[in-house]
Write a protein that holds these residues in place. Structure first.
Motif, PDB file in Angstrom:
ATOM      1  N   ASP A   9       0.795  -1.247   0.000  1.00 54.97           N
ATOM      2  CA  ASP A   9       0.000   0.000   0.000  1.00 54.97           C
ATOM      3  C   ASP A   9       0.826   1.296   0.000  1.00 54.97           C
ATOM      4  O   ASP A   9       0.781   2.064   0.965  1.00 54.97           O
ATOM      5  CB  ASP A   9      -0.983  -0.024   1.192  1.00 54.97           C
ATOM      6  N   HIS A  11       0.510   3.687  -2.424  1.00 57.17           N
ATOM      7  CA  HIS A  11      -0.391   4.764  -2.886  1.00 57.17           C
ATOM      8  C   HIS A  11       0.337   5.937  -3.535  1.00 57.17           C
ATOM      9  O   HIS A  11       0.068   7.099  -3.196  1.00 57.17           O
ATOM     10  CB  HIS A  11      -1.277   5.225  -1.718  1.00 57.17           C
ATOM     11  N   ASP A  50      -1.871  -1.895  -4.250  1.00 57.57           N
ATOM     12  CA  ASP A  50      -2.021  -0.447  -4.116  1.00 57.57           C
ATOM     13  C   ASP A  50      -0.646   0.221  -4.148  1.00 57.57           C
ATOM     14  O   ASP A  50      -0.333   1.076  -3.319  1.00 57.57           O
ATOM     15  CB  ASP A  50      -2.804  -0.047  -2.845  1.00 57.57           C
ATOM     16  N   HIS A  85      -6.828  -0.018  -5.791  1.00 55.92           N
ATOM     17  CA  HIS A  85      -6.489   1.283  -6.386  1.00 55.92           C
ATOM     18  C   HIS A  85      -5.729   1.152  -7.700  1.00 55.92           C
ATOM     19  O   HIS A  85      -5.627   2.108  -8.452  1.00 55.92           O
ATOM     20  CB  HIS A  85      -5.664   2.110  -5.399  1.00 55.92           C
ATOM     21  N   HIS A 159      -4.067  -9.246  -1.994  1.00 56.35           N
ATOM     22  CA  HIS A 159      -4.207  -7.841  -1.579  1.00 56.35           C
ATOM     23  C   HIS A 159      -5.094  -7.748  -0.342  1.00 56.35           C
ATOM     24  O   HIS A 159      -4.803  -7.038   0.596  1.00 56.35           O
ATOM     25  CB  HIS A 159      -4.777  -6.990  -2.721  1.00 56.35           C
ATOM     26  N   HIS A 179      -4.083  -3.978   1.950  1.00 52.95           N
ATOM     27  CA  HIS A 179      -5.404  -3.346   1.929  1.00 52.95           C
ATOM     28  C   HIS A 179      -5.668  -2.471   3.156  1.00 52.95           C
ATOM     29  O   HIS A 179      -5.947  -1.286   2.999  1.00 52.95           O
ATOM     30  CB  HIS A 179      -6.512  -4.405   1.758  1.00 52.95           C
ATOM     31  N   HIS A 181      -4.327  -0.337   6.230  1.00 59.83           N
ATOM     32  CA  HIS A 181      -3.059   0.394   6.232  1.00 59.83           C
ATOM     33  C   HIS A 181      -2.292   0.339   7.535  1.00 59.83           C
ATOM     34  O   HIS A 181      -1.329   1.081   7.730  1.00 59.83           O
ATOM     35  CB  HIS A 181      -3.300   1.843   5.799  1.00 59.83           C
TER      36      HIS A 181
HETATM   37 MN   LIG Z   1      -4.615   0.608   0.087  1.00 63.86          MN
END
Ligand SMILES: [Mn+2]
Length: 358
Positions: A9, A11, A50, A85, A159, A179, A181
């Motif tokens: 994650d 992002h 992500d 995402h 994920h 997934h 955080h």
């Molecule tokens: Mn995420």
């Protein structure tokens, strides 16, 4: 022994409070996490999805990832899942940027599909990898039932895990997911979740932690090592100042008081977030000097961003309860008391005159 370094994650492209600086921060956080992971010389580096905040990442983010992956040692197997995402739902003919990176030979993922089985050899041991990118809950369970081949060591990377961890098949030596955080290790079921590499959504992540997970797996068992993943940006959180019962002066002082107690290490850089809770009167609320507080904090602390989250509630009018409803004078007195009427004494005097009382 097989050594896995697990992160998740990142992002890239997310920017907290729409701060452009946070886009750069997200890249730096990923770079830092990968550096930390590689210092452990893992056999497998896994990112459980992500990687990007959007399925249409900006070239600066894609270029950064390409550069980062190209630098990696040839001996490490790089697995990156597609998170929710990273997948362009609802767009026709759109493909995940992870697939592009996979096609370029920079990583291994689930390709055009959302699941894949993979076998790799680590020091003569067969390592079986079951990969599940973001998918619907029912499909996850179907894949879990159909992907049942095992190796000397068998791993599941997904994920998201939409079932209770104790319902996972016993065949897995390690299950890695993302997934959510925040960091979590469930040693009972050998499930690890590192959390995000940077602060993505402060409201959901406040109070949690993020860690690099190193899992050393042998046929005899698993050993975890973790390392804290601090965001490259300094954050100061106040999880909840309670201003219940305070008048506006006290509330202003309490909020400023916390700001004055801070001493950021990196002056001119931090993100400061304060949650203010409680139940206050409309007078207190209208007397909270938001602008003055922000100005004070910005002068003192030179933050990149200072945010006061107004989480307090305003109490509505309190019901008036009359002890002697048939006694006009008492009732009027009580009403005036409750409503804090400014000219209460005058009104009572007038009442006495009218009623002929003394
Ligand atoms: Mn995420």
């Amino acid at each position: 022994m097989v050594r896995i370094a697990h992160i998740s994650d990142s992002h890239l492209g997310s920017s907290l409070f729409q701060l452009i600086e946070r886009r750069e921060d997200a890249r730096k956080c990923l770079g830092k996490a990968v550096d930390m992971a590689m210092r452990h010389s893992p056999d497998i580096l896994v990112h459980t999805g992500d990687l990007f905040h959007t399925p249409f990442p900006m070239p600066d983010d894609t270029n950064f990832v390409v550069g980062l992956l190209k630098e990696l040692n040839d001996n490490v197997t790089v697995i990156v899942l597609q998170g929710n995402h990273d997948i362009p739902y609802g767009y026709r003919h759109a493909q995940s940027p992870i697939w592009l990176l996979e096609n370029a030979g920079l990583l291994q993922s689930t390709g055009e599909s959302d699941n894949r089985e993979l076998s790799i050899d680590v020091d003569g041991k067969e390592v079986k990898l079951h990969l599940i990118s973001w998918t619907r809950d029912r499909k996850f369970e179907r894949y879990l039932n159909s992907m049942n081949s095992t190796g000397d060591i068998t791993l599941l990377f997904s994920h998201h895990i939409p079932i209770d961890y104790d319902k996972l098949p016993a065949r897995y030596d390690y299950v890695g997911c993302g997934h959510a955080h925040n960091f979590r290790i469930d040693e009972e079921n050998n499930v690890g979740r590192p959390g995000s590499t940077c602060v993505v959504d402060w409201k959901r992540e406040m109070g949690g932690s993020r860690k690099l997970i190193i899992a050393d797996i042998d046929t005899s068992g698993i050993e975890f090592t973790t390392e804290k993943l601090n965001d490259v940006r300094e954050f100061k959180f106040h999880t909840g100042l309670d201003i219940t019962g305070m008048n506006s002066h006290e509330a202003n002082d309490a909020i400023k008081g916390w700001l004055s107690s801070l001493s950021p290490k990196k002056k001119g850089q931090p993100i400061i977030i304060m949650n203010v809770n409680g139940i206050v009167t409309p007078e207190t609320e209208s007397g909270i000097e938001r602008n003055g507080i922000i100005e004070y904090g910005e002068k003192r602390l030179e933050p990149l961003f200072l945010h006061i989250e107004p989480n307090w509630e305003v109490a509505g009018p309190a019901p008036v309860s009359l002890t002697e409803p048939l006694n006009v004078e008492t009732s009027l007195k009580e009403y005036l008391h409750y409503s804090e009427h400014a000219s209460a004494d005058k009104v009572l005097d007038e009442l006495r005159k009218v009623s002929g009382g003394g």
